[in-house]
Design an enzyme around this catalytic site. Structure first.
Site, mmCIF file in Angstrom:
data_model
loop_
_atom_site.group_PDB
_atom_site.id
_atom_site.type_symbol
_atom_site.label_atom_id
_atom_site.label_comp_id
_atom_site.label_asym_id
_atom_site.label_seq_id
_atom_site.Cartn_x
_atom_site.Cartn_y
_atom_site.Cartn_z
ATOM 1 N N ALA A 10 0.830 -1.215 0.000
ATOM 2 C CA ALA A 10 0.000 0.000 0.000
ATOM 3 C C ALA A 10 0.860 1.259 0.000
ATOM 4 C CB ALA A 10 -0.904 -0.022 1.230
ATOM 5 N N ARG A 16 -3.159 8.419 -10.658
ATOM 6 C CA ARG A 16 -4.300 8.589 -11.575
ATOM 7 C C ARG A 16 -5.614 8.932 -10.884
ATOM 8 N NH1 ARG A 16 -3.809 3.211 -14.824
ATOM 9 N NH2 ARG A 16 -2.308 2.733 -13.181
ATOM 10 N N GLN A 75 7.853 1.864 3.728
ATOM 11 C CA GLN A 75 8.761 1.793 2.584
ATOM 12 C C GLN A 75 9.063 3.220 2.133
ATOM 13 O OE1 GLN A 75 7.127 0.752 -1.180
ATOM 14 N NE2 GLN A 75 9.069 0.029 -2.020
ATOM 15 N N GLY A 80 9.756 0.075 -5.821
ATOM 16 C CA GLY A 80 9.183 -1.048 -6.565
ATOM 17 C C GLY A 80 8.571 -2.097 -5.644
ATOM 18 N N THR A 81 7.822 -3.016 -6.248
ATOM 19 C CA THR A 81 7.066 -4.000 -5.460
ATOM 20 C C THR A 81 7.978 -4.984 -4.720
ATOM 21 O OG1 THR A 81 6.773 -5.223 -7.539
ATOM 22 C CG2 THR A 81 4.913 -3.901 -6.790
ATOM 23 N N ASP A 105 -5.023 -2.103 -3.502
ATOM 24 C CA ASP A 105 -5.991 -1.544 -4.444
ATOM 25 C C ASP A 105 -6.773 -2.609 -5.206
ATOM 26 O OD1 ASP A 105 -3.957 -2.456 -6.046
ATOM 27 O OD2 ASP A 105 -3.571 -0.559 -7.069
ATOM 28 N N LYS A 353 -32.928 15.541 18.477
ATOM 29 C CA LYS A 353 -31.495 15.403 18.769
ATOM 30 C C LYS A 353 -31.340 14.955 20.209
ATOM 31 C CE LYS A 353 -28.821 17.737 20.839
ATOM 32 N NZ LYS A 353 -28.014 18.685 21.600
ATOM 33 N N ARG A 442 -48.806 33.003 28.330
ATOM 34 C CA ARG A 442 -48.873 33.932 27.202
ATOM 35 C C ARG A 442 -49.709 35.110 27.684
ATOM 36 N NH1 ARG A 442 -52.953 29.673 24.640
ATOM 37 N NH2 ARG A 442 -54.886 30.633 25.311
HETATM 38 C C1 UD1 Z 1 2.158 -4.711 -10.608
HETATM 39 C C2 UD1 Z 1 2.927 -5.931 -11.142
HETATM 40 C C3 UD1 Z 1 2.247 -6.396 -12.443
HETATM 41 C C4 UD1 Z 1 0.780 -6.696 -12.172
HETATM 42 C C5 UD1 Z 1 0.082 -5.506 -11.534
HETATM 43 C C6 UD1 Z 1 -1.294 -5.903 -11.081
HETATM 44 C C7 UD1 Z 1 5.263 -5.665 -10.510
HETATM 45 C C8 UD1 Z 1 6.609 -5.254 -10.931
HETATM 46 N N1 UD1 Z 1 4.290 -5.586 -11.396
HETATM 47 O O1 UD1 Z 1 2.301 -3.700 -11.586
HETATM 48 O O2 UD1 Z 1 2.897 -7.554 -12.917
HETATM 49 O O3 UD1 Z 1 0.139 -7.052 -13.371
HETATM 50 O O4 UD1 Z 1 0.806 -5.039 -10.360
HETATM 51 O O5 UD1 Z 1 -2.012 -4.770 -10.642
HETATM 52 O O6 UD1 Z 1 5.103 -6.081 -9.384
HETATM 53 N N2 UD1 Z 1 3.696 -0.609 -4.358
HETATM 54 C C9 UD1 Z 1 4.406 -0.360 -3.216
HETATM 55 N N3 UD1 Z 1 5.667 0.142 -3.317
HETATM 56 C C10 UD1 Z 1 6.255 0.390 -4.508
HETATM 57 C C11 UD1 Z 1 5.523 0.127 -5.672
HETATM 58 C C12 UD1 Z 1 4.250 -0.377 -5.570
HETATM 59 O O7 UD1 Z 1 3.922 -0.578 -2.116
HETATM 60 O O8 UD1 Z 1 7.415 0.831 -4.505
HETATM 61 C C13 UD1 Z 1 2.329 -1.163 -4.226
HETATM 62 C C14 UD1 Z 1 1.268 -0.273 -4.795
HETATM 63 O O9 UD1 Z 1 0.761 0.598 -3.797
HETATM 64 C C15 UD1 Z 1 0.218 -1.266 -5.241
HETATM 65 C C16 UD1 Z 1 1.032 -2.495 -5.640
HETATM 66 O O10 UD1 Z 1 2.276 -2.362 -4.977
HETATM 67 O O11 UD1 Z 1 -0.641 -1.628 -4.188
HETATM 68 C C17 UD1 Z 1 1.240 -2.582 -7.146
HETATM 69 O O12 UD1 Z 1 1.996 -1.447 -7.565
HETATM 70 P P1 UD1 Z 1 1.775 -0.747 -8.955
HETATM 71 O O13 UD1 Z 1 2.716 0.360 -9.092
HETATM 72 O O14 UD1 Z 1 0.335 -0.473 -9.147
HETATM 73 O O15 UD1 Z 1 2.259 -1.927 -9.904
HETATM 74 P P2 UD1 Z 1 1.894 -2.148 -11.388
HETATM 75 O O16 UD1 Z 1 2.801 -1.355 -12.232
HETATM 76 O O17 UD1 Z 1 0.449 -1.986 -11.590
HETATM 77 CA CA CA Z 2 -1.515 -1.140 -10.250
#
Ligand code: UD1
Ligand code: CA
Length: 461
Positions: A10, A16, A75, A80-81, A105, A353, A442
């Site tokens: 998260a 967007r 984080q 990245g994820t 999400d 109320k 009154r």
């Molecule tokens: C990611 C996946 C993609 C998948 C898609 C599904 C990767 C590299 N890609 O892409 O394969 O199809 O989700 O929706 O994993 N987040 C963090 N920290 C970060 C980046 C992201 O917590 O540094 C969280 C976001 O808040 C979100 C989730 O990870 O909840 C996915 O991140 P997002 O940037 O939406 O990844 P996508 O590019 O959509």
């Molecule tokens: Ca996404």
């Protein structure tokens, strides 16, 4: 089942949404997105739930309802994820078993689906099992590359070859992961990709090279893994959740005259043979009994409505209790901590109320009743006002059983009207009225005979 832990990602930005509010606090069907996901996590009864926050971390934390065994990992920066999941490591030191990774999400995922995922993952002894879906339009998602039947890799949209972009099976971003090899592998991920990020999805390739088992589970209904990235997707997801709730209510015997315009929150219950007319909103922890009629345009929040109640058009009821057989509205406003007794009537343009109106009592027209305790079978005449506020403190009005308050009276609190007493119409009551008495407060009427005709003569003269 082995030990189960859940991590929810998260930390991302949610650009967007074009919002100052964190994306995961936007509501879908009356609950913040993050709450949907945490409820799914809780249903699995895991040993821990770790929510990885980053962007707008403090706002998100503050807006996330508390849950058992939930902790926040931070984080910062968001790289990245793969990097995001690594931040959960300090919370999982020494943990063995299975980690379920959810995305903050993705609110429609059912706990049932996650249970099948974990069962399959553990049966097959996999190091990673990814949930996938076949989409008509896979643009933007990571694609599932297979080698025969076997999962071979996940390739991000931005890194995919034109040929790979044609693949319709996508990565949902939901996984079951064996904890033992996980964090060492995450630490060794690189950023040699189009986005210069640590991709969690690279884990698949890493594990495969090491000879570990990787697997993919395709969901039957791709809607379950819908992600919310924009307001349009938020509305889509809300429509799906709302429609599912309405269908469950109808299956249980509730009539929704126009299901499309019935907005009934996830935690609301409604009894059988209750009729809900168009444009009704039932929110929060509202409980509606059986055999009620809720007319068009009513909004009820965190309230209990007992059996056989009729709520006429355009009433707002918040944090209150309405007892069996009562009639409310049209156009009544029942504010928090009010209680309407059995078979009582609250009519048009009446506001309550912190007031309790006893059984069989009636306040049918144009009244403000605040900080009042009103007994049973009391008649509150049209235009009665409890003057509960002197600009400094709020005071109580007590009206005992069977009293009659004449129209257009003011009851200047603190004041008590005893049982069976009468207040004459148009009175300003400043002193207690003993039981059984009549209070007239009154000025006496003065009538001047022939005054008008005499005036004409005077004016001419
Ligand atoms: C990611 C996946 C993609 C998948 C898609 C599904 C990767 C590299 N890609 O892409 O394969 O199809 O989700 O929706 O994993 N987040 C963090 N920290 C970060 C980046 C992201 O917590 O540094 C969280 C976001 O808040 C979100 C989730 O990870 O909840 C996915 O991140 P997002 O940037 O939406 O990844 P996508 O590019 O959509
Ligand atoms: Ca996404």
């Amino acid at each position: 089942m082995r030990d189960l832990h859940v991590v929810v990602l998260a930390a991302g930005k949610g650009t967007r949404m074009k919002s100052a509010v964190p994306k995961l606090l936007h509501q879908a069907h009356g609950l913040p997105l993050i709450e949907h996901v945490i409820r799914t996590a809780s249903a699995l009864q895991p040993a821990s739930i770790i929510v990885v926050v980053g962007h707008q971390a403090e706002l998100l934390r503050a807006g996330t309802p508390a849950h058992d065994r939930m902790a926040f990992a931070v984080q910062e920066p968001q790289l990245g994820t793969g990097h995001a999941l690594l931040q959960a490591e300090p919370f999982l030191r020494g943990a063995r078993g299975t980690l379920v990774l959810l995305s903050g999400d993705v609110p429609l995922l059912r706990a049932e689906t996650v249970r099948s995922l974990v069962a399959r993952h553990e049966e097959r002894g996999a190091a990673a099992t990814v949930v996938t879906a076949a989409l008509e339009d896979p643009a933007g998602y990571g694609r599932i590359v297979r080698d025969g039947d076997q999962l071979a890799a996940i390739v991000e949209d931005k890194d995919a070859t034109p040929e790979q972009r044609g693949i319709r099976e996508i990565n949902s971003g939901i996984y079951a992961l064996a904890l033992e090899p996980l964090f060492d592998a995450l630490r060794n991920l690189g950023t040699g990709n189009a986005q210069r990020e640590y991709y969690l999805t690279d884990l698949i390739d890493v594990y495969r090279r090491r000879g570990l088992i990787v697997d993919a589970m395709i969901v039957a209904d791709p809607r379950e893994v819908l992600g919310v990235n924009s307001r349009r997707e938020l509305a889509d997801v809300t429509a799906i959740l709302k429609s599912a709730k309405n269908q469950a209510l109808m299956a249980a015997g509730v009539t929704l005259v126009d299901p499309a315009s019935a907005y009934i929150g996830p935690d609301v219950t409604v009894g059988p043979d209750t009729i809900v007319q168009p444009g009704v909103h039932l929110e929060g922890k509202t409980v509606v009994g059986a055999n009620c009629v809720i007319h068009a345009g009513v909004r009820i929040v965190d309230s209990t409505i007992e059996d056989g109640v009729v709520i006429n058009n355009f009433c707002v009821i918040v944090g209150s209790h309405v007892s069996a057989g009562a009639r409310i509205g049209p156009l009544a406003h029942i504010r928090p901590e009010s209680r309407v007794g059995e078979n009582a009537h609250v009519g048009n343009f009446v506001e309550l109320k912190k007031t309790s109106l006893g059984s069989g009592s009636k306040a049918n027209h144009l009244s403000y009743l605040g900080d009042a305790t009103i007994g049973s079978h009391v008649n509150v005449g049209a235009g009665t006002i409890t003057c509960n506020y002197d600009g400094r403190v709020k005071s109580q009005t007590i009206i005992e059983d069977g009293a009659f308050i004449g129209s257009d009276s003011q009851l200047i609190a603190p004041v008590r009207v005893g049982a069976g007493a009468y207040v004459a119409a148009g009175s300003s009551i400043t002193e207690d009225v003993p039981a059984g008495s009549l209070a007239v407060a009154r000025s006496r009427q003065v009538t001047k005979d022939n005054w008008a005709s005499n005036k004409k003569i005077r004016d001419k003269g």
